[in-house]
Motif scaffolding. Structure first.
Motif, PDB file in Angstrom:
ATOM      1  N   CYS A  57      -3.915   5.869   5.575  1.00  0.00           N
ATOM      2  CA  CYS A  57      -3.276   7.166   5.380  1.00  0.00           C
ATOM      3  C   CYS A  57      -2.192   7.411   6.441  1.00  0.00           C
ATOM      4  O   CYS A  57      -2.482   7.616   7.613  1.00  0.00           O
ATOM      5  CB  CYS A  57      -4.326   8.273   5.440  1.00  0.00           C
ATOM      6  SG  CYS A  57      -3.685   9.879   4.940  1.00  0.00           S
TER       7      CYS A  57
ATOM      8  N   ASP B  76      -3.362   6.618   0.210  1.00  0.00           N
ATOM      9  CA  ASP B  76      -4.480   5.680   0.353  1.00  0.00           C
ATOM     10  C   ASP B  76      -5.386   6.136   1.502  1.00  0.00           C
ATOM     11  O   ASP B  76      -4.934   6.275   2.640  1.00  0.00           O
ATOM     12  CB  ASP B  76      -3.944   4.269   0.625  1.00  0.00           C
ATOM     13  CG  ASP B  76      -5.039   3.230   0.644  1.00  0.00           C
ATOM     14  OD1 ASP B  76      -6.061   3.416  -0.040  1.00  0.00           O
ATOM     15  OD2 ASP B  76      -4.880   2.228   1.351  1.00  0.00           O
TER      16      ASP B  76
ATOM     17  N   ILE C 141       0.850  -1.193   0.000  1.00  0.00           N
ATOM     18  CA  ILE C 141       0.000   0.000   0.000  1.00  0.00           C
ATOM     19  C   ILE C 141       0.888   1.246   0.000  1.00  0.00           C
ATOM     20  O   ILE C 141       1.889   1.301   0.710  1.00  0.00           O
ATOM     21  CB  ILE C 141      -0.904   0.036   1.269  1.00  0.00           C
ATOM     22  CG1 ILE C 141      -1.744  -1.223   1.387  1.00  0.00           C
ATOM     23  CG2 ILE C 141      -1.752   1.285   1.309  1.00  0.00           C
ATOM     24  CD1 ILE C 141      -2.824  -1.360   0.371  1.00  0.00           C
TER      25      ILE C 141
END
Length: 126
Positions: A105, A101, A96
């Motif tokens: 986050c 994202d 990720i």
């Protein structure tokens, strides 16, 4: 006249009952020899996979000869040998980009509030 001699090492019956019996420690050390072999790091997890489940290891999974956690390890994310790209982090076995994202986050499982966005790892950063 009879005199009774009391030696300092003589135990009374009550002291004999409460005393701890002698145990041979050489037998214990012989049985622990194999365990110490595993703890010294000479045994690898490819031969002894249970080593990775011991307390204090890096993780429960064995990749090649190292114990790792494939749910968080950037070099083995989700499976052995799967590397995350530069700037990505392994969150729950997925690579990720935590800088952008909304569900991760700045860190894994750090959700931004509804309607906000993730920019530079901060929610609603302008």
């Amino acid at each position: 006249m009879s005199t009774s001699v009391v030696t300092p090492n003589a135990l009374t019956d009550k002291e004999k009952e409460n005393s701890v019996p002698y145990t041979d420690t050489s037998a214990v050390s012989e049985s622990m020899r194999g365990f110490n072999y595993l703890l010294r790091g000479t045994a690898t997890c490819d031969k002894f996979p249970r080593v990775c489940r011991a307390k204090g290891t890096a993780g429960p999974d064995c990749c090649k000869t190292k114990c790792v956690n494939v749910m968080t390890d950037k070099l083995n994310c989700g499976e052995c040998g799967r590397r995350c790209r530069f700037g990505q982090t392994c969150c729950s076995g997925n690579c990720i980009d935590i800088m952008y994202d909304e569900r991760n986050c700045g860190a894994c499982k750090n959700k931004c509030k509804k309607g906000s966005f993730c920019n530079y790892g901060m929610c609603s950063y302008a």
